[in-house]
Write an enzyme that holds these catalytic residues in place. Structure first.
Site, PDB file in Angstrom:
ATOM      1  N   ASP A 108       0.819  -1.211   0.000  1.00  0.00           N
ATOM      2  CA  ASP A 108       0.000   0.000   0.000  1.00  0.00           C
ATOM      3  C   ASP A 108       0.857   1.267   0.000  1.00  0.00           C
ATOM      4  OD1 ASP A 108      -2.255  -1.516  -0.059  1.00  0.00           O
ATOM      5  OD2 ASP A 108      -2.873  -1.125   2.007  1.00  0.00           O
ATOM      6  N   GLY A 109       2.018   1.224   0.660  1.00  0.00           N
ATOM      7  CA  GLY A 109       2.892   2.390   0.668  1.00  0.00           C
ATOM      8  C   GLY A 109       3.369   2.757  -0.721  1.00  0.00           C
TER       9      GLY A 109
ATOM     10  N   LEU B  74      -7.841   5.490  11.844  1.00  0.00           N
ATOM     11  CA  LEU B  74      -8.429   4.359  12.567  1.00  0.00           C
ATOM     12  C   LEU B  74      -7.692   4.123  13.884  1.00  0.00           C
ATOM     13  CD1 LEU B  74     -10.526   2.048  12.457  1.00  0.00           C
ATOM     14  CD2 LEU B  74      -8.779   0.657  11.345  1.00  0.00           C
TER      15      LEU B  74
END
Length: 290
Positions: free
Chosen positions: A73-74, A192
């Site tokens: 994801d990075g 989150l």
């Protein structure tokens, strides 16, 4: 009607030694299907390959019909910011664990890419954030973020004192470790962890999440994605503004941080069987017996 993806750009995680083999296998697979393949220059140099045409990363969006990002994801976060201006769709292939953004496992990438290239895919539009930092009435820094913009203390450990305005309306003054302004995509990242809600990626909203506020009444706020959010720094210490956790800029008292929706969106393509809720269950271990 599905798009025709004739030229496909491949971008790999630069510091991952194992990415080269998977990327070249994917390149060969695409070539054998009759597609033209471009490889980002940094990726080609990292894997030591000159078999396929090479292009600068900033050029890929204008030269290709589809970009496939191999990594995590990075890696996807950094690539999307670079390619957002060109409205090129992206597919994320994950070499390791399932990601929120890179949801195609490398083990099944041929099957998934076959379906996507045949038009059997789910397309999503994802929001981006534009940020301006204003000092003494002048813009001194601008940046784009896919996940979040975070105003946070740096190394001193001192609380930050700031005011928040939404669409010009005063909301509150807060002393805290900082504030996360997250897109729906970024709601499953730092926001989150700071106690914010999970927003479905297709929602037209942002979420503002305080970080360790010095009051029990501080709560996350979800606002319309067309809202303009402004932070005015009163006591900043050695505060910084972070963009997707990959870039940062130091701010000082009196600075204004202006955050708004970017005019461009990101288009992500997923396999037809893609389920955001499956990803949540998998990543957050929902239903796992302890």
């Amino acid at each position: 009607m599905s798009e025709i993806f004739q030229t496909i750009a491949l971008v790999g995680k630069y510091d991952s030694p194992e990415i080269g083999e998977a990327l070249l296998r994917l390149a060969d697979f695409l070539r054998d299907r009759g597609h033209d393949v471009l490889i980002a220059r940094n990726t080609a140099e990292h894997i030591g390959s000159d078999v396929y045409p090479i292009a600068e990363l900033a050029e890929l969006g204008a030269r290709a019909d589809l970009a496939v990002v191999l990594g995590g994801d990075g890696t996807m976060l950094s690539i999307t910011r670079m390619l957002a201006k060109d409205d090129i769709p992206l597919v994320g292939v994950n070499q390791g664990h399932l990601g929120f953004l890179t949801d195609v496992p490398v083990e099944t990438m041929f099957e998934s890419m076959t379906a996507i290239l045949d038009g059997d895919y789910v397309a999503e539009q994802r929001l981006l954030l534009n940020t301006r930092i204003v000092r003494d009435g002048e813009d001194i820094y601008t940046a784009c973020a896919f996940n979040d913009v975070v105003v946070s203390k740096a190394s001193s450990g001192r609380l930050i004192d700031f005011e928040v305005f939404i669409d010009g309306d005063y909301v509150y003054r807060q002393r805290s470790d900082g504030l996360v302004i997250a897109t729906p995509t970024g709601s499953t990242a730092y926001a989150l962890s700071a106690g914010g809600p999970i927003l479905h990626p297709t929602l037209e909203a942002f979420v503002l999440v305080p970080i360790c506020a010095h009051t029990l009444s501080a709560r996350p706020i979800a606002v319309n994605s067309r809202s303009d959010v402004e932070l005015r720094l009163i006591e900043a210490g050695d505060a910084r503004v972070y963009f997707d956790g990959q870039r940062h800029f130091d701010v000082q008292p009196g600075d204004r941080v202006l955050v708004s929706r970017a005019p461009k969106t990101i288009r992500l393509l997923h396999p037809k069987n893609y389920s955001y809720y499956f990803t949540l269950r998998h990543k957050l271990h929902w239903g796992t017996q302890l």
